[in-house]
Design a protein around this motif. Structure first.
Motif, PDB file in Angstrom:
ATOM      1  N   TYR A 181       0.780  -1.229   0.000  1.00  0.00           N
ATOM      2  CA  TYR A 181       0.000   0.000   0.000  1.00  0.00           C
ATOM      3  C   TYR A 181       0.817   1.288   0.000  1.00  0.00           C
ATOM      4  CZ  TYR A 181      -3.562  -3.452   0.929  1.00  0.00           C
ATOM      5  OH  TYR A 181      -4.367  -4.554   0.839  1.00  0.00           O
ATOM      6  N   GLY A 182       2.123   1.190  -0.190  1.00  0.00           N
ATOM      7  CA  GLY A 182       2.945   2.386  -0.294  1.00  0.00           C
ATOM      8  C   GLY A 182       3.002   2.966  -1.686  1.00  0.00           C
ATOM      9  N   THR A 183       2.498   2.237  -2.672  1.00  0.00           N
ATOM     10  CA  THR A 183       2.585   2.682  -4.061  1.00  0.00           C
ATOM     11  C   THR A 183       1.582   3.797  -4.369  1.00  0.00           C
ATOM     12  OG1 THR A 183       2.474   1.975  -6.374  1.00  0.00           O
ATOM     13  CG2 THR A 183       0.953   0.920  -4.847  1.00  0.00           C
ATOM     14  N   ARG A 184       1.970   4.675  -5.302  1.00  0.00           N
ATOM     15  CA  ARG A 184       1.051   5.680  -5.825  1.00  0.00           C
ATOM     16  C   ARG A 184       0.722   5.411  -7.293  1.00  0.00           C
ATOM     17  NH1 ARG A 184       3.572  11.328  -3.306  1.00  0.00           N
ATOM     18  NH2 ARG A 184       3.338  10.742  -1.100  1.00  0.00           N
ATOM     19  N   ASP A 185       1.205   4.303  -7.806  1.00  0.00           N
ATOM     20  CA  ASP A 185       0.962   3.942  -9.198  1.00  0.00           C
ATOM     21  C   ASP A 185      -0.524   3.637  -9.381  1.00  0.00           C
ATOM     22  OD1 ASP A 185       0.746   2.686 -11.686  1.00  0.00           O
ATOM     23  OD2 ASP A 185       2.692   1.696 -11.501  1.00  0.00           O
ATOM     24  N   PRO A 186      -1.220   4.381 -10.236  1.00  0.00           N
ATOM     25  CA  PRO A 186      -2.661   4.155 -10.387  1.00  0.00           C
ATOM     26  C   PRO A 186      -3.016   2.768 -10.907  1.00  0.00           C
ATOM     27  CG  PRO A 186      -1.835   5.704 -12.056  1.00  0.00           C
ATOM     28  CD  PRO A 186      -0.744   5.517 -11.059  1.00  0.00           C
ATOM     29  N   HIS A 188      -1.845   0.119  -9.725  1.00  0.00           N
ATOM     30  CA  HIS A 188      -1.954  -0.709  -8.527  1.00  0.00           C
ATOM     31  C   HIS A 188      -3.009  -0.179  -7.560  1.00  0.00           C
ATOM     32  CE1 HIS A 188       1.339  -3.032  -9.993  1.00  0.00           C
ATOM     33  NE2 HIS A 188       2.169  -2.010  -9.957  1.00  0.00           N
ATOM     34  N   THR A 189      -3.015   1.132  -7.330  1.00  0.00           N
ATOM     35  CA  THR A 189      -4.019   1.666  -6.408  1.00  0.00           C
ATOM     36  C   THR A 189      -5.434   1.428  -6.944  1.00  0.00           C
ATOM     37  OG1 THR A 189      -3.812   3.876  -7.408  1.00  0.00           O
ATOM     38  CG2 THR A 189      -2.437   3.394  -5.483  1.00  0.00           C
ATOM     39  N   HIS A 192      -6.292  -2.142  -6.225  1.00  0.00           N
ATOM     40  CA  HIS A 192      -6.650  -2.333  -4.818  1.00  0.00           C
ATOM     41  C   HIS A 192      -8.107  -1.926  -4.575  1.00  0.00           C
ATOM     42  CE1 HIS A 192      -2.117  -1.558  -3.805  1.00  0.00           C
ATOM     43  NE2 HIS A 192      -2.315  -2.752  -4.319  1.00  0.00           N
ATOM     44  N   GLU A 193      -8.497  -0.790  -5.131  1.00  0.00           N
ATOM     45  CA  GLU A 193      -9.872  -0.327  -4.933  1.00  0.00           C
ATOM     46  C   GLU A 193     -10.872  -1.260  -5.603  1.00  0.00           C
ATOM     47  OE1 GLU A 193     -11.004   2.015  -2.927  1.00  0.00           O
ATOM     48  OE2 GLU A 193      -8.906   2.113  -2.262  1.00  0.00           O
TER      49      GLU A 193
END
Length: 259
Positions: A181-186, A188-189, A192-193
């Protein structure tokens, strides 16, 4: 024309070829000539994301390991089951140290590579099937990011119960994971969502592996935070007793058999 891969032992075929390239012994994949082709593991996610990574790291000796691998093997005590033994890198070092270690894998090809490299005790199967064999262990290793074998909320209780059935009193699980959960890559984020909207854990991956003409069936593989791991362990036969996050986002989690 789109052609689906043939289902087969992707991991075993890949490790066999990686060992051939590394040693110069045996048939090697060639790139249109005499030079060996790099052996690449292709990881395909169910949203269409495709990643590739060199397979040679599965053969790495201790000099090339990450610091958390060394800390993990230094915690080993007693009879040990290396779950997801792969090409045997951890098991080989434990053998050298005189630790009674058994490697477990679902890939027959991976176990063949282990034998060629000198791993002595091997079991072909799952943790669940091995639980019926009457063997008992003091330490279970889930290294190489193999917290992922918990898969998700549905699978984790059964896997942890199978490990408990194989455990001697006071046994420990030493598992390596990655907090996603440290990534800001959309890419991956957003994934996750999407997972959370479907009632899954954010880092619960749906994957298949590809190598040359082969593919695996689709499977779940869990990348979770230490807090999510604690949630999955709660109510099982195990207690989460320690999280070593000195190499964050990578961590070592230690579970101890309750009672």
């Amino acid at each position: 024309m789109t052609v689906e891969p043939r289902i087969g032992d992707v991991f075993g075929e890949m490790l066999r070829d990686a060992l051939a390239v590394a040693t110069g012994i045996g048939p090697r994949p060639l790139a249109g000539g005499r030079l060996p082709r790099p052996v690449i593991e292709i990881i395909e996610r169910d949203d269409g994301l495709i990643n590739g990574a060199p397979a040679a790291h599965y053969l790495d000796g201790p000099a090339d390991w990450q610091p958390y691998d060394h800390r993990a093997v230094d915690r080993v005590e007693g009879a040990t089951l290396d779950v997801g033994v792969g090409a045997g890198r951890i098991a080989l070092l434990l053998q050298e140290r005189g630790v009674p270690v058994t490697g477990l894998d679902t890939s027959a090809g991976a176990l063949a590579v282990c034998r060629r490299r000198g791993v002595r005790e091997l079991v072909h199967g799952t943790v669940d099937s091995h639980a019926a064999d009457g063997r008992r262990y003091d330490t279970f290793l889930l290294l190489g990011n193999n917290v992922g074998l918990l898969e998700g909320r549905e699978r984790a209780p059964a896997l942890l119960a199978a490990l408990a059935a194989l455990a001697r009193p006071g046994a420990r699980v030493i598992a390596q994971g990655t907090d996603p959960y440290g990534t800001r890559d959309p890419l991956h984020t957003g994934y996750h969502e999407r997972n959370r909207r479907r009632g899954r854990l954010g880092g619960q991956l749906r994957l298949r592996l590809r190598y040359r003409e082969l593919g695996t069936e689709w499977f779940d593989y869990l990348v979770c935070s230490p807090d999510e791991l604690a949630e999955l362990v709660r109510g099982t036969a195990w207690r989460l007793t320690d999280v070593d996050d000195h190499d964050a986002p990578y961590y070592l989690a230690t579970l101890r058999l309750a009672g």
